[in-house]
Design an enzyme around this catalytic site. Sequence first.
Site, PDB file in Angstrom:
ATOM      1  N   LYS A  95      38.996  35.193  51.638  1.00  0.00           N
ATOM      2  CA  LYS A  95      39.244  35.345  50.203  1.00  0.00           C
ATOM      3  C   LYS A  95      38.918  36.742  49.678  1.00  0.00           C
ATOM      4  CE  LYS A  95      40.821  31.268  49.003  1.00  0.00           C
ATOM      5  NZ  LYS A  95      42.244  31.173  48.585  1.00  0.00           N
ATOM      6  N   GLU A 117      40.117  30.876  38.985  1.00  0.00           N
ATOM      7  CA  GLU A 117      40.012  29.449  39.256  1.00  0.00           C
ATOM      8  C   GLU A 117      39.393  29.282  40.643  1.00  0.00           C
ATOM      9  OE1 GLU A 117      42.605  31.269  39.882  1.00  0.00           O
ATOM     10  OE2 GLU A 117      42.967  30.745  41.977  1.00  0.00           O
ATOM     11  N   SER A 383      40.036  30.907  58.938  1.00  0.00           N
ATOM     12  CA  SER A 383      40.006  31.536  57.618  1.00  0.00           C
ATOM     13  C   SER A 383      38.645  31.515  56.946  1.00  0.00           C
ATOM     14  CB  SER A 383      41.039  30.869  56.713  1.00  0.00           C
ATOM     15  OG  SER A 383      40.816  29.476  56.676  1.00  0.00           O
TER      16      SER A 383
END
Lengths: 402, 273
Positions: A95, A117, A383
């Site tokens: 991220k 969000e 990830s």
Amino acid sequence: MGGSAKPSPSARAAHFGPFGGIFVPETLMAPLGEVAEAYESARADPEFQSELERYLRDYVGRPTALYPCRRLAEQCGGAKIYLKREDLAHTGSHKLNNVIGQGLLARRMGRKKLMAETGAGQHGVATATVAALFGMECDIYMGEEDVRRQALNVYRMRLLGARVIPITSGSRTLKDAINEAFRVWMATAETTYYLFGTAAGPHPYPTMVRDFQSVVGREAREQMLAHEGRLPDYLVACVGGGSNAIGLFHAFLEDDVRMVGVEAAGRGLATGEHAASLTAGSEGVLHGARSKILQTAEGQIRTTHSIAAGLDYPGVGPEHAHLQAVGRATYVGVTDSEALQAFDALTRLEGIMPALESAHAVAHAMELAAELSGDHIVLVNLSGRGDKDIAEVQRVLAEREK
Amino acid sequence: MSRISARFEELARAGDGALIVFVVAGHPDPETNAEVLLAVADGGADLVELGVPFSDPLADGAVIQAAAQRALTKQMTPARVLQAAAAFRAERDLPLVLMTCYNPICQFGLSAFARDAAAAGVDGVIVTDLPPEEAGEWVEVARANQLDTVFLLAPTSPPARVKKVVDLATGFVYCVSRMGVTGARDELPADLADLVGRIRGQTSKPIAVGFGISRPEHTAEVCRVADGAVVGSAVVSLIDREQGSAGLAREVRNFVNQLKRATRGAQGVDGRR
């Protein structure tokens, strides 16, 4: 497959084939246009790019490792399995690649405040981290149900100085947090930058987030050539909104490499309790873009389920819908149980605890590797790391033992 | 000439502003909603906006979101909204506009929706999350069915965009009074006259102002600068408060009547356009 239709998404257009676009109220058109314009100018600015590279290296910790899983591959008894270790990036997932990029953009635009969000909390933590780094205010919108499920990440965000705003409308999960964030942004865009977390939403987000995440695939491609002297046969990545998958896929689009996106099949596609927009959804418009979504026959958005909060979303990025439609990538579902088994296997055999989202990709890679001969290579995007999920895994396993 | 255009012309000749009242179809339940619509008409509204409930509306504030959720639990599908429209049309003559998000009408089928809406006696449709850039197909099928296509403008819409929107809009242009979602406010924005003036400079089509308009003082003030005022959340809140009471229809009629009286003569005897 190498001969199948190659997509040629114009990098700057708002559309990917018939998907994407901007379906928003007029009040959002100007703020989105401003972000798109600022991003195009930043993208063409060598100074912005070199600053981004510096932060990716010195702060995010790039390049992340490419790791061959010998014991896991041995157990599967087939192809080699490599992991792209995004779990080793700062804050524990891919991220931050996107958040650093958009954070720099927000600073360049003179914004003093970030808003975002979050579902599982990984994007919220990454955004709160960059807000701390750049000395900005930060508001994180999170469904009340996710606030409860992800208490650890909520506390992390608060420690970082962010305000976490629980959303009580709709199903109280990620889709409602996105609705509310857009509603608030309409009235606050002059001072606040909306740092969208995945390669979905209205233009320019799908393109911009993909650009910032494509460092993953660029590195992995180089590293794979260095390790093996050739490209992998398969890429495997989990898909919620689809940012880690598009980040891995993008550098390989012109190569003879198969791409598989793994969606959350939840309790099984037949039960209707899943989040598999590409494998079980239909074309529709949600959160500002045309894509594949989970909806009723009347076009109302369905509630979704996945053990992985980061995959628990009824839509998906429009570029994935396009890659699926033209046959350049395929998409499959992995259930909660299969993901848990993969979580266990990778933890026990390699000492790497994956995020439950990433465990979906690992599960499919294991299945694929078992079917392939030893001269094949499967590359998985790991990830995120699994620390955030320990309490949830413990709860689910305890429930099953009852 | 469409029913909407005819009504605006008639009002302009009288120097009146248009009172446009928004309610969510099926709220609080389909039967009561049918009575509410008649009360809105009988209170003197010039145009009714009927909202198609959607699970994830980006432009709506808490009041209208909750009303839509409630209507959805009463199985208020787009097909039932069209039935409600037809039932209303059988009883009253005033212009009727549907307000919807794009996805429900995409799933219905754009062409089928336009055809069925026109057959139900609907005069126009506002698709709140469909900007002109994406609206080609919808405008084509709406025009083919003689439906007006109303588009929205915001305080941040630059002049080139205003031009694009007013050229594409038919019936009227919907001007959002402020940045943000729907919902009642105490004050009107101070720059409202400027905002309307910027649009007026580019079109002779009627301009209605909505978002945050909740009282007779507001409808009076809006209609001094614009051709119409839209009241939504304030009416929806009244329905919420009075639901189940025998006086609901009367309360709605009275409130609408107050809002309407404030728009009379607001534009002066010669009108403005």
